[in-house]
Scaffold this active site. Sequence first.
Site, mmCIF file in Angstrom:
data_model
loop_
_atom_site.group_PDB
_atom_site.id
_atom_site.type_symbol
_atom_site.label_atom_id
_atom_site.label_comp_id
_atom_site.label_asym_id
_atom_site.label_seq_id
_atom_site.Cartn_x
_atom_site.Cartn_y
_atom_site.Cartn_z
ATOM 1 N N PHE A 147 0.861 -1.181 0.000
ATOM 2 C CA PHE A 147 0.000 0.000 0.000
ATOM 3 C C PHE A 147 0.894 1.227 0.000
ATOM 4 O O PHE A 147 1.717 1.400 0.908
ATOM 5 C CB PHE A 147 -0.922 0.037 1.222
ATOM 6 C CG PHE A 147 -1.846 1.232 1.206
ATOM 7 C CD1 PHE A 147 -3.065 1.168 0.555
ATOM 8 C CD2 PHE A 147 -1.482 2.419 1.831
ATOM 9 C CE1 PHE A 147 -3.914 2.273 0.520
ATOM 10 C CE2 PHE A 147 -2.319 3.527 1.806
ATOM 11 C CZ PHE A 147 -3.538 3.454 1.144
ATOM 12 N N ASP A 232 9.497 2.623 1.275
ATOM 13 C CA ASP A 232 8.343 3.372 1.773
ATOM 14 C C ASP A 232 8.281 3.164 3.287
ATOM 15 O O ASP A 232 7.852 2.130 3.772
ATOM 16 C CB ASP A 232 7.067 2.865 1.094
ATOM 17 C CG ASP A 232 5.816 3.614 1.538
ATOM 18 O OD1 ASP A 232 5.817 4.183 2.653
ATOM 19 O OD2 ASP A 232 4.812 3.614 0.790
ATOM 20 N N LYS A 261 3.107 10.336 8.141
ATOM 21 C CA LYS A 261 2.431 9.863 9.344
ATOM 22 C C LYS A 261 3.047 10.421 10.624
ATOM 23 O O LYS A 261 2.804 11.563 10.988
ATOM 24 C CB LYS A 261 2.341 8.348 9.348
ATOM 25 C CG LYS A 261 1.334 7.815 8.294
ATOM 26 C CD LYS A 261 1.043 6.371 8.475
ATOM 27 C CE LYS A 261 0.070 5.829 7.426
ATOM 28 N NZ LYS A 261 -1.286 6.394 7.523
#
Length: 404
Positions: A147, A232, A261
């Site tokens: 993702f 990532d 985040k």
Amino acid sequence: MSGQRPEGWAGTPVTGAELTERYQGSVMNTFGVPARVLARGEGSTVWDVDGNRYLDLLGGIAVNSLGHAHPAIVEAVSTQLQTLGHVSNFFISEPQVRLAEKLLSLIGSDGRGRVFFANSGTEANEAAFKAARRTGRTRIIATEGSFHGRTMGALALTSKAQYREPFEPLPGDVTFVPYGDVAALEAAVDDTVAVFVVEPIQGEAGVVDAPEGYLQAAREITSRHGALLWLDEVQTGVGRTGDWFAHTASGIVPDLVTLAKGLGGGIPIGAMIALGDAATLLQPGNHGTTFGGNPVATAAALAVIETIESEGLLAHATARGDQLADGLARHPRVKAVTGRGLLRGVVLTEPRAADVQTAAYDAGLIVNAPTADRLRLAPPLVLTEDEAAQAVATLSALLDEVLA
């Protein structure tokens, strides 16, 4: 668990049911109907508008690294807003430069690294996608279970058919290989590949660990073929796993690393770190953003990093994560506990994670069910020992009740 409105609540008196109805009549239905209406947070605790209290074991999906209303972030944002808010990237601000220098220091740059600031993980990944294209190659290798975001470029790298298929054709020449399979990666990468993008731990797949040696093999394979290695770390970075970066323990040096985040502790910010030759791939006119690297967001990120350092939260995240894992792994309804630090997957013996999530809300715990048989825990890095013990006890009782 019902009660009075939380102390400090200053909103117009309204119930959760009323706000949920208004939400459905005004907010686009891209998330379904959220389960609760939250009003306030402090540390690892949040309250809803009806006065119910919850131990937050999700942290805004690994975002609230210092928990809720941490004074360091409040002070940094308030001071910066009173000093200089937004200036655009026609100009330099000191917090932007300081944060870029700090990130390069933490990742161990040899002086040839550069940082591009964005507003989210998806945007950081879009920047990395474009940087990879500047190599002159177009092929991209990504992994099954990945993702990387929901904008068109990031979505092209995300394997889940449910997310991808409604928007195809997607940009890019992307090949998906099984996560953790070195032989499959070896077979897929050749001299036409621009980049291999991979999560050191797959978050949305349910906190799936990379096998031992996988990242080292990925580095060797990509280097041999002149391809970039892009990690990532949107979900795993900024101390989440007990290190500043989840790839640190592997000893490798990637070409691109994307963050977001937990970097801003709740203030939107993303970053792409480019190392070595990759640092010069994007030049004036190749990419840009209006809000990326703004003084307020970068001041918040500096406060997050400085607090993690000053309060020893890397070691704390490891200790509290081990406490959660050791406590839950002993439960007979738990197959395994995956992940590191305070990013953990709880693999259940039955595909009823969604039922456990619902029961947890009612019991005053916020957890997430990313797949049918996995719970995801990503609490604030400031989670206390007592709170971790409470989480283990409550979740264990829920597993007894729901999976009986």
